[in-house]
Design a protein around this motif. Sequence first.
Motif, PDB file in Angstrom:
ATOM      1  N   MET A  43      49.505  44.232  69.587  1.00  0.00           N
ATOM      2  CA  MET A  43      50.440  44.024  68.439  1.00  0.00           C
ATOM      3  C   MET A  43      50.200  45.182  67.370  1.00  0.00           C
ATOM      4  SD  MET A  43      51.758  40.694  66.414  1.00  0.00           S
ATOM      5  CE  MET A  43      53.285  41.002  65.496  1.00  0.00           C
ATOM      6  N   TYR A  44      51.374  45.642  67.129  1.00  0.00           N
ATOM      7  CA  TYR A  44      51.309  46.740  66.086  1.00  0.00           C
ATOM      8  C   TYR A  44      51.403  46.095  64.821  1.00  0.00           C
ATOM      9  CZ  TYR A  44      52.369  50.722  63.409  1.00  0.00           C
ATOM     10  OH  TYR A  44      52.294  51.626  62.270  1.00  0.00           O
ATOM     11  N   VAL A  45      50.534  46.292  63.689  1.00  0.00           N
ATOM     12  CA  VAL A  45      50.670  45.646  62.612  1.00  0.00           C
ATOM     13  C   VAL A  45      51.232  46.868  61.545  1.00  0.00           C
ATOM     14  CG1 VAL A  45      49.649  44.277  60.754  1.00  0.00           C
ATOM     15  CG2 VAL A  45      49.088  43.818  63.026  1.00  0.00           C
ATOM     16  N   LEU A  46      52.152  46.498  60.595  1.00  0.00           N
ATOM     17  CA  LEU A  46      52.509  47.554  59.634  1.00  0.00           C
ATOM     18  C   LEU A  46      51.612  47.377  58.550  1.00  0.00           C
ATOM     19  CD1 LEU A  46      56.307  47.055  59.557  1.00  0.00           C
ATOM     20  CD2 LEU A  46      54.969  49.235  60.576  1.00  0.00           C
ATOM     21  N   THR A  47      51.267  48.557  57.877  1.00  0.00           N
ATOM     22  CA  THR A  47      50.629  48.616  56.675  1.00  0.00           C
ATOM     23  C   THR A  47      51.337  48.010  55.477  1.00  0.00           C
ATOM     24  OG1 THR A  47      51.214  50.654  56.132  1.00  0.00           O
ATOM     25  CG2 THR A  47      48.979  50.477  57.283  1.00  0.00           C
ATOM     26  N   PRO A  48      51.148  47.509  54.501  1.00  0.00           N
ATOM     27  CA  PRO A  48      51.878  47.382  53.183  1.00  0.00           C
ATOM     28  C   PRO A  48      52.774  48.336  52.810  1.00  0.00           C
ATOM     29  CG  PRO A  48      49.531  46.571  52.822  1.00  0.00           C
ATOM     30  CD  PRO A  48      49.364  47.493  53.964  1.00  0.00           C
ATOM     31  N   LYS A  49      54.043  47.697  52.516  1.00  0.00           N
ATOM     32  CA  LYS A  49      55.151  48.594  52.387  1.00  0.00           C
ATOM     33  C   LYS A  49      54.984  49.468  50.917  1.00  0.00           C
ATOM     34  CE  LYS A  49      60.262  48.696  52.298  1.00  0.00           C
ATOM     35  NZ  LYS A  49      61.484  47.850  52.436  1.00  0.00           N
ATOM     36  N   ILE A  50      55.219  50.506  51.017  1.00  0.00           N
ATOM     37  CA  ILE A  50      54.886  51.536  50.097  1.00  0.00           C
ATOM     38  C   ILE A  50      56.298  51.170  48.892  1.00  0.00           C
ATOM     39  CG2 ILE A  50      54.783  53.883  49.376  1.00  0.00           C
ATOM     40  CD1 ILE A  50      54.347  54.754  52.012  1.00  0.00           C
ATOM     41  N   GLU A  51      55.777  50.732  47.517  1.00  0.00           N
ATOM     42  CA  GLU A  51      56.450  50.503  46.435  1.00  0.00           C
ATOM     43  C   GLU A  51      57.006  51.944  45.904  1.00  0.00           C
ATOM     44  OE1 GLU A  51      55.434  47.709  43.625  1.00  0.00           O
ATOM     45  OE2 GLU A  51      53.660  47.240  44.854  1.00  0.00           O
ATOM     46  N   PHE A  52      58.572  52.128  45.837  1.00  0.00           N
ATOM     47  CA  PHE A  52      59.071  53.250  45.602  1.00  0.00           C
ATOM     48  C   PHE A  52      58.868  53.445  43.899  1.00  0.00           C
ATOM     49  CE2 PHE A  52      62.560  56.326  44.640  1.00  0.00           C
ATOM     50  CZ  PHE A  52      62.047  57.447  45.104  1.00  0.00           C
ATOM     51  N   TYR A  53      59.579  52.554  43.071  1.00  0.00           N
ATOM     52  CA  TYR A  53      59.418  52.623  41.819  1.00  0.00           C
ATOM     53  C   TYR A  53      58.154  52.011  41.280  1.00  0.00           C
ATOM     54  CZ  TYR A  53      64.434  54.063  41.959  1.00  0.00           C
ATOM     55  OH  TYR A  53      65.265  54.735  42.302  1.00  0.00           O
ATOM     56  N   ARG A  54      57.210  52.722  41.023  1.00  0.00           N
ATOM     57  CA  ARG A  54      55.977  52.340  40.477  1.00  0.00           C
ATOM     58  C   ARG A  54      55.220  53.419  39.623  1.00  0.00           C
ATOM     59  NH1 ARG A  54      50.951  50.767  44.781  1.00  0.00           N
ATOM     60  NH2 ARG A  54      49.400  50.702  43.329  1.00  0.00           N
ATOM     61  N   LEU A  55      54.439  52.786  38.575  1.00  0.00           N
ATOM     62  CA  LEU A  55      53.688  54.017  37.986  1.00  0.00           C
ATOM     63  C   LEU A  55      52.462  54.531  38.746  1.00  0.00           C
ATOM     64  CD1 LEU A  55      53.831  52.233  34.544  1.00  0.00           C
ATOM     65  CD2 LEU A  55      55.071  54.056  35.069  1.00  0.00           C
ATOM     66  N   ARG A  56      52.063  55.740  38.915  1.00  0.00           N
ATOM     67  CA  ARG A  56      51.269  56.273  39.559  1.00  0.00           C
ATOM     68  C   ARG A  56      50.574  57.404  38.961  1.00  0.00           C
ATOM     69  NH1 ARG A  56      55.323  55.201  43.706  1.00  0.00           N
ATOM     70  NH2 ARG A  56      54.215  53.768  45.405  1.00  0.00           N
ATOM     71  N   ASN A  57      49.187  57.620  39.072  1.00  0.00           N
ATOM     72  CA  ASN A  57      48.732  58.696  38.476  1.00  0.00           C
ATOM     73  C   ASN A  57      48.807  59.860  39.829  1.00  0.00           C
ATOM     74  OD1 ASN A  57      46.672  58.353  40.448  1.00  0.00           O
ATOM     75  ND2 ASN A  57      45.379  57.193  39.018  1.00  0.00           N
ATOM     76  N   PHE A  58      48.196  60.765  39.410  1.00  0.00           N
ATOM     77  CA  PHE A  58      48.133  62.331  40.211  1.00  0.00           C
ATOM     78  C   PHE A  58      47.725  61.995  41.442  1.00  0.00           C
ATOM     79  CE2 PHE A  58      47.142  66.086  41.837  1.00  0.00           C
ATOM     80  CZ  PHE A  58      48.005  66.933  41.421  1.00  0.00           C
ATOM     81  N   SER A  59      46.777  61.322  41.712  1.00  0.00           N
ATOM     82  CA  SER A  59      46.310  60.919  43.090  1.00  0.00           C
ATOM     83  C   SER A  59      46.931  60.012  44.010  1.00  0.00           C
ATOM     84  CB  SER A  59      44.657  60.788  43.084  1.00  0.00           C
ATOM     85  OG  SER A  59      44.802  59.565  42.345  1.00  0.00           O
ATOM     86  N   ASP A  60      47.722  58.955  42.909  1.00  0.00           N
ATOM     87  CA  ASP A  60      48.272  58.033  43.698  1.00  0.00           C
ATOM     88  C   ASP A  60      49.720  58.556  44.260  1.00  0.00           C
ATOM     89  OD1 ASP A  60      46.568  56.009  43.288  1.00  0.00           O
ATOM     90  OD2 ASP A  60      47.373  55.370  41.440  1.00  0.00           O
ATOM     91  N   LYS A  61      50.136  59.524  43.573  1.00  0.00           N
ATOM     92  CA  LYS A  61      51.397  60.229  43.884  1.00  0.00           C
ATOM     93  C   LYS A  61      51.194  60.971  45.167  1.00  0.00           C
ATOM     94  CE  LYS A  61      52.322  61.628  39.730  1.00  0.00           C
ATOM     95  NZ  LYS A  61      52.728  62.057  38.420  1.00  0.00           N
ATOM     96  N   LEU A  62      50.009  61.617  45.415  1.00  0.00           N
ATOM     97  CA  LEU A  62      49.803  62.220  46.779  1.00  0.00           C
ATOM     98  C   LEU A  62      49.516  61.489  47.672  1.00  0.00           C
ATOM     99  CD1 LEU A  62      47.451  65.250  45.441  1.00  0.00           C
ATOM    100  CD2 LEU A  62      49.698  65.396  46.260  1.00  0.00           C
ATOM    101  N   ASN A  63      48.844  60.345  47.373  1.00  0.00           N
ATOM    102  CA  ASN A  63      48.593  59.318  48.381  1.00  0.00           C
ATOM    103  C   ASN A  63      49.938  58.703  48.861  1.00  0.00           C
ATOM    104  OD1 ASN A  63      45.835  59.556  48.237  1.00  0.00           O
ATOM    105  ND2 ASN A  63      45.468  58.294  46.723  1.00  0.00           N
ATOM    106  N   ALA A  64      50.868  58.128  48.103  1.00  0.00           N
ATOM    107  CA  ALA A  64      51.887  57.592  48.488  1.00  0.00           C
ATOM    108  C   ALA A  64      53.012  58.806  49.279  1.00  0.00           C
ATOM    109  CB  ALA A  64      52.867  57.317  47.182  1.00  0.00           C
ATOM    110  N   THR A  65      52.742  60.060  48.903  1.00  0.00           N
ATOM    111  CA  THR A  65      53.726  61.039  49.639  1.00  0.00           C
ATOM    112  C   THR A  65      53.130  61.029  51.236  1.00  0.00           C
ATOM    113  OG1 THR A  65      53.936  62.362  47.700  1.00  0.00           O
ATOM    114  CG2 THR A  65      54.091  63.496  49.772  1.00  0.00           C
ATOM    115  N   PHE A  66      51.794  61.031  51.278  1.00  0.00           N
ATOM    116  CA  PHE A  66      51.193  61.520  52.588  1.00  0.00           C
ATOM    117  C   PHE A  66      51.161  60.084  53.375  1.00  0.00           C
ATOM    118  CE2 PHE A  66      49.785  65.294  50.586  1.00  0.00           C
ATOM    119  CZ  PHE A  66      50.161  66.220  51.492  1.00  0.00           C
ATOM    120  N   GLN A  67      50.973  58.821  52.681  1.00  0.00           N
ATOM    121  CA  GLN A  67      51.345  57.659  53.308  1.00  0.00           C
ATOM    122  C   GLN A  67      52.557  57.433  54.092  1.00  0.00           C
ATOM    123  OE1 GLN A  67      49.982  54.264  51.028  1.00  0.00           O
ATOM    124  NE2 GLN A  67      50.930  52.632  52.459  1.00  0.00           N
TER     125      GLN A  67
END
Length: 317
Positions: free
Chosen positions: A1-25
């Motif tokens: 069974m395929y399990v989805l990862t936690p959904k990416i929150e769109f509106y959220r405070l992110r630092n530099f690396s978090d924004k890159l991580n969200a983009t590539f996630q």
Amino acid sequence: MYVLTPKIEFYRLRNFSDKLNATFQFIRENWKPLIKFTFYLLLPICLIQTIAMNSYMLNAMRLGQTNDFNSFNPVSFFTNYGLLMLIILIGSILLSALVYSLIQTYNQRENRLVNIQWADFKEQLIKNAKRSLTLLVVGVGVFLLVALLFGAIGAGLYSATSSIGFTVFIVMIFMLALLILVIPLSLMMPIYIFDTRINLRDTVAKAFKWGFNHFWSLLGFLIVVYIITNVLQTVTMMPWYITTIVGSLMSLETDPGVTQSLFYKFAIYILGIIQAMGTYIATIIMLIGIAYQYAHLREKYEGVTIESNITNFNELQ
């Protein structure tokens, strides 16, 4: 069974690396629908774009190698160039509308983009395309006005000083100032598309305010994403570029008819399609990155998540 990862929150405070991580996630999770719908929507654009691009490049390289202006056909040259620019603008409008429609659908749909069909985001795509068109038409108009202004300033300075060096120096300063202005304006597209209540004037004002308040972090983020995007674009461009260069050199030095052969034309046409499609697919990274940069800034200044939580809490009372 395929399990989805936690959904990416769109509106959220992110630092530099978090924004890159969200983009590539987001790309890792949704690369199949991103590529599939990009192919469906932009392949017809790429077919026409490649014809104009190949004609323009071959004419430009032939002129550059021979310096034979007698055989130069300016009508054909500028027609191909104008058609190429028009097709690229249309492709940019459709790509921006598509990517942001998929992000919006991902944020709103319970199943995210799993088994998504055209009908699931068709209306959103049309709305986004209209807003993208409006923004790009205004942008092109402003660019032409600025180009005319630079030309007038340059002509006026040269007429007053008769110094080419001084004139070029002043124009370069104006161009540097314009380049600095472009950095905040990169936020205009996501602001105008994701906030459907905003008008064009407020979009520009908000882009300048947020962009200049976070100029260096925005610039750094854009540079990193641009480098990644440019590397991928170069990978898909090099086979077409090398084939075009080699064919042009061979036709000039050894066999003048090599660029007229059916095999060569077919080869650069296929490689041109790969180059054009590769450019659009690589640009997806930039568009998604800017979207999460915008989402971070909007959450910081407007508290979208807090407002949404308050609204949902009131509805439960």
